[in-house]
Scaffold this active site. Structure first.
Site, PDB file in Angstrom:
ATOM      1  N   ALA A 219      -2.946  -2.497   8.547  1.00 40.41           N
ATOM      2  CA  ALA A 219      -3.860  -2.194   7.442  1.00 40.41           C
ATOM      3  C   ALA A 219      -5.261  -2.689   7.774  1.00 40.41           C
ATOM      4  O   ALA A 219      -5.444  -3.607   8.581  1.00 40.41           O
ATOM      5  CB  ALA A 219      -3.363  -2.848   6.154  1.00 40.41           C
ATOM      6  N   ASP A 220      -6.236  -2.065   7.135  1.00 37.29           N
ATOM      7  CA  ASP A 220      -7.625  -2.498   7.264  1.00 37.29           C
ATOM      8  C   ASP A 220      -8.285  -2.349   5.908  1.00 37.29           C
ATOM      9  O   ASP A 220      -8.275  -1.257   5.326  1.00 37.29           O
ATOM     10  CB  ASP A 220      -8.371  -1.667   8.308  1.00 37.29           C
ATOM     11  CG  ASP A 220      -9.783  -2.182   8.536  1.00 37.29           C
ATOM     12  OD1 ASP A 220      -9.919  -3.331   8.992  1.00 37.29           O
ATOM     13  OD2 ASP A 220     -10.751  -1.449   8.244  1.00 37.29           O
ATOM     14  N   THR A 221      -8.843  -3.440   5.393  1.00 45.04           N
ATOM     15  CA  THR A 221      -9.449  -3.434   4.060  1.00 45.04           C
ATOM     16  C   THR A 221     -10.958  -3.617   4.168  1.00 45.04           C
ATOM     17  O   THR A 221     -11.439  -4.511   4.868  1.00 45.04           O
ATOM     18  CB  THR A 221      -8.856  -4.562   3.192  1.00 45.04           C
ATOM     19  OG1 THR A 221      -7.441  -4.374   3.072  1.00 45.04           O
ATOM     20  CG2 THR A 221      -9.475  -4.560   1.804  1.00 45.04           C
TER      21      THR A 221
ATOM     22  N   GLY B 104      -7.027   1.080   4.469  1.00 47.69           N
ATOM     23  CA  GLY B 104      -6.321   2.047   5.290  1.00 47.69           C
ATOM     24  C   GLY B 104      -4.978   1.450   5.679  1.00 47.69           C
ATOM     25  O   GLY B 104      -4.903   0.274   6.045  1.00 47.69           O
TER      26      GLY B 104
END
Length: 201
Positions: free
Chosen positions: A68-70, A105
């Site tokens: 994940a990417d925040t 994401g």
């Protein structure tokens, strides 16, 4: 259910454990990309996919790999993790009394298949006094968080309103992740559990 978590984030690990998903942490060797607010969804998606693929290439995807990417988006800018306390204070002052978006994401890879998407949550801060911004930054907590804040713990006091997934702001939209894992074929048998146990021997 077990997964490989392509992230060193203790918050993401805690979220997975909260819903009974055991995770083997394998931080991704992947250089995250930045971009403009107009490309924010693509940036979050690209980074999540890159982390997922990097870890899958290193350890395989016999066990589901989750990445994940925040990012935090306001006006025409993406706010990443602050470089120092000064930048953290500037970010919080900019978010004070205003609404912004948190985009995460998420990418899942399992047995040669990959799914990815972006979850968006709208967040509004209450007006913040300079003194409380200084006090919060002095704790050191904002320095490892996109936008210089989280929403769990004492950071919850900053937030006036939220529309969308709360866990997305923490760093992992659990409900969407659950659906993605089911769609990709995870959780329907004990296969992933058995394979992860075998890797630990």
């Amino acid at each position: 259910m077990e997964v490989v978590l392509a992230s060193a984030s203790p918050r993401r690990l805690a979220l997975l454990e909260q819903v009974g998903i055991a995770a083997r942490v394998v931080p991704a060797d992947f250089a995250e990309e930045a971009g403009s607010a107009a490309e924010a969804r693509l940036v979050a998606l690209h980074n999540a996919q890159g982390k997922c693929r990097a870890v899958a290439a290193a350890v395989g995807d016999a066990v589901p790999v989750v990445a994940a990417d925040t990012i935090v988006v306001i006006d025409e800018d993406i706010l990443g993790k602050p470089a120092d306390a000064c930048e953290a204070k500037a970010m919080l002052a900019r978010l004070s009394g205003r609404s912004h978006q948190v985009m995460t994401g998420v990418a899942v890879r399992y047995q040669g298949r990959e799914l990815s998407e972006v979850c968006v949550t709208d967040v509004k801060f209450r007006p913040l006094e300079a003194e409380e911004i200084d006090a919060y930054v002095a704790t050191g907590e904002p320095l490892d968080k996109a936008g210089a804040y989280g929403i769990q713990g004492r950071e919850a006091l900053l937030v006036e309103q939220i529309r969308g997934c709360y866990n997305n702001v923490v760093g992992l939209p659990l409900s969407r992740l659950h659906m993605m894992l089911q769609e990709i074929g995870v959780g329907r048998s004990g296969e992933a559990r058995q394979k992860l146990a075998g890797k630990g021997k």
